[in-house]
Scaffold this active site. Structure first.
Site, mmCIF file in Angstrom:
data_model
loop_
_atom_site.group_PDB
_atom_site.id
_atom_site.type_symbol
_atom_site.label_atom_id
_atom_site.label_comp_id
_atom_site.label_asym_id
_atom_site.label_seq_id
_atom_site.Cartn_x
_atom_site.Cartn_y
_atom_site.Cartn_z
ATOM 1 N N TYR A 287 34.445 -3.061 -37.759
ATOM 2 C CA TYR A 287 33.507 -4.085 -38.210
ATOM 3 C C TYR A 287 32.580 -3.457 -39.242
ATOM 4 O O TYR A 287 32.098 -2.348 -39.053
ATOM 5 C CB TYR A 287 32.663 -4.585 -37.043
ATOM 6 C CG TYR A 287 33.465 -5.194 -35.921
ATOM 7 C CD1 TYR A 287 33.751 -6.555 -35.898
ATOM 8 C CD2 TYR A 287 33.961 -4.397 -34.886
ATOM 9 C CE1 TYR A 287 34.501 -7.111 -34.871
ATOM 10 C CE2 TYR A 287 34.709 -4.952 -33.854
ATOM 11 C CZ TYR A 287 34.976 -6.307 -33.852
ATOM 12 O OH TYR A 287 35.715 -6.857 -32.833
ATOM 13 N N HIS A 298 34.301 -11.067 -37.842
ATOM 14 C CA HIS A 298 35.701 -10.678 -37.998
ATOM 15 C C HIS A 298 35.741 -9.182 -38.334
ATOM 16 O O HIS A 298 34.947 -8.707 -39.136
ATOM 17 C CB HIS A 298 36.256 -11.515 -39.158
ATOM 18 C CG HIS A 298 37.649 -11.170 -39.560
ATOM 19 N ND1 HIS A 298 38.746 -11.479 -38.786
ATOM 20 C CD2 HIS A 298 38.128 -10.538 -40.651
ATOM 21 C CE1 HIS A 298 39.839 -11.056 -39.400
ATOM 22 N NE2 HIS A 298 39.494 -10.482 -40.525
ATOM 23 N N LYS A 329 43.421 -8.502 -41.970
ATOM 24 C CA LYS A 329 42.640 -7.273 -42.065
ATOM 25 C C LYS A 329 43.325 -6.338 -43.057
ATOM 26 O O LYS A 329 44.523 -6.424 -43.275
ATOM 27 C CB LYS A 329 42.561 -6.586 -40.698
ATOM 28 C CG LYS A 329 41.942 -7.463 -39.610
ATOM 29 C CD LYS A 329 41.850 -6.717 -38.290
ATOM 30 C CE LYS A 329 41.640 -7.647 -37.104
ATOM 31 N NZ LYS A 329 40.486 -8.527 -37.197
#
Lengths: 351, 351
Positions: A287, A298, A329
């Protein structure tokens, strides 16, 4: 147009310069002749623009292809990629790193190439050192590095490889406090409720065992110990562990511990919040900033720590990137070299 | 209510039978007393329903937890899972395979358990043999096997493991023909246009190199050779390779070749169309049936071939299942044992 094989080149006469070089940027003029790589020649042969002769006899595509495959290693692989790039409308030139590719609408006569293409077979392990060497070459030439993997059925996947400068958003990497904890079998437990709450809510350390106690992973425990936040007691004797004892003990449980620990500590010091990436099969999900656990953002990256002498299995790399893609990601590899960590981002590229 | 530690059990008096066993199915009555596992006792201690004494002294949760962790291996792991299952509202009993779990709304007094829970740490490699042994136990008891993995941050993931009986939809595993091909560096090329077309369009073999020629992967080439469809010539000498020569040559290029080849051949003989799973990081993606390449159906499975003595790395297994999930395919492991292949499906389970 007729060419002859000379060592690892095909040489065609003066008129080929006009026909192939000036019109299509194939080959390189030399001593009033045109020199083509075996790959360029095979492509022109396939397009029926060139015939290739040997000892006065014309070679079929099959004969030339087999011959070229014995002369140049990975000939088929590179041919498959070259043909794919040509058919996508790119101008392609040979280069130290396999190919130089010109932007769409541009050609070797009109401007510089923007991409270096590095061709690999799915089956051959890729040394990180080699990849970093290519990346350095590309960056020095201000070009994008594209790793191109040919799978066993000759499907091609393009990956962009780039260095990543990372900077997180946490003001302090950890809260200021001191607390006792115990090194249980393969995790660390903080027993004090106030300390547990503070660590969990300020930096997202650990996971509550219940309302009072917090469980930490080995890297979390080691990091907080090294920062003077935790006093970690051994389960058996209750003695307080030093950082060396801790690392030794943790390494006996998890063989990658030192590697993960270095990346974890670096990420924390850069202001990130790394948590386990187990569900994604990587070391960490990361994060940029966690302000509140109620509104957990997210996680932007998946990070896997690898040593400098690592060899990628390309199917494994492919899976990691595919998975990171599917969960939106970025996939980043943290490469440790001489106590320095370099972050390399690898992602699918549409050509 | 007071209990005492006796070896790896906590024993409480007669009134505990009424209080814990009859009301909540905790522990098992024995000689007018109630015997609790360390895990059951820790949970009751945490819920403040039980105190535990040793040499007349009452133990804190911390003391009991540390003590229990030294007596029973993987105590914390199993406690974490037990607590999670209890908090989800299940009745849980100890069993040979860690825990027996009763369906929601049911309890040990009202009917049989439906699930066997097998607890593993993310960090410990899981032997396929052990998993198959648990699966056999579960199937003999007509229960579902749930592999439960605790990650380094104590998050829990539940996986259902089951045997899979597979049957594909292709009438014939391959078209009838004979064609010549060449074993190039690490793939096989079919040179004849008619044969290339037939193989590609009837069974989805290979990938066109161009309009005339077909490239096959090593397993495809080996299978078609073993079925008498291809005559495969060596690149160097043009001699025709026998199946043993082929397997030897292919194995020198790809160390898993034999393993993949056995699974590939089995899948073809079952009427499936296996293609490379490179993009998914597995050996194969598998189509139940391919009628037309214009309307290529969704491939239903990802299949990875593993030997019987394989050890799963659980992060790797987790990634494979997560990825297969994200592309809506079942993840199946093809386990080879004594020339027989067993297909084991593993998927996420919501508890």
């Amino acid at each position: 147009m007729i060419g002859r094989i000379e060592k690892n080149r095909v040489v065609a006469g003066n008129n080929a310069i006009e026909e192939f070089y000036k019109k299509g940027f194939h080959g390189r003029p030399k001593n009033n002749k045109l020199e083509l790589t075996l790959i360029e020649a095979a492509y022109l042969l396939y397009r029926k623009k060139l015939t290739i002769s040997e000892s006065g006899k014309e070679l079929t595509f099959r004969d030339f292809f087999k011959k070229a495959a014995t002369i140049e290693s990975a000939f088929e692989l590179k041919y498959i990629v070259y043909k794919d790039l040509k058919e996508r409308g790119y101008y392609v030139q040979p280069s130290a790193v396999d190919f130089r590719v010109y932007p769409r609408g541009s050609n070797p006569g009109s401007g510089p190439a923007k991409i270096l293409v590095y061709v690999q077979s799915e089956r051959v392990p890729l040394k990180v050192k080699e990849l970093l060497q290519c990346l350095k070459t590309a960056e020095n030439m201000r070009k994008q590095l594209v790793l191109t993997v040919v799978d066993e059925e000759s499907d091609i996947t393009y990956y962009e490889v780039k260095s990543s400068k990372l900077r997180g958003g946490m003001e302090k990497p950890h809260p200021k406090l001191t607390a006792d904890a115990t090194f249980l079998e393969d995790r660390i437990v903080v027993w004090n409720q106030a300390a547990s709450d503070t660590l969990f809510n300020n930096g997202f350390y650990g996971k509550p065992l219940d309302q009072e106690r917090l469980q930490l992973s080995l890297v979390e425990g080691g990091y907080l110990l090294s920062e003077g936040v935790l006093k970690v007691h051994s389960m058996e004797s209750d003695e307080i562990l030093g950082i060396d004892d801790f690392v030794e003990k943790a390494s006996s449980i998890e063989k990658d511990f030192s590697l993960k620990f270095a990346a974890y500590s670096d990420l924390r010091s850069l202001g990130f919040v790394p948590k386990t990436g187990f569900k994604f099969g990587t070391h960490f999900r990361v994060y940029r900033e966690v302000k509140s656990l109620e509104k957990l953002p997210h996680s932007e990256f998946l990070i896997h720590a690898i040593p400098n002498n690592y060899e990628f299995s390309l199917p494994v790399m492919s899976r990691a990137i595919r998975l990171s893609n599917s969960v939106h990601k970025k996939m980043i590899f943290a490469v440790e070299k001489a106590e320095q960590i370099n972050y390399i981002e690898i992602g699918r590229k549409k050509m």
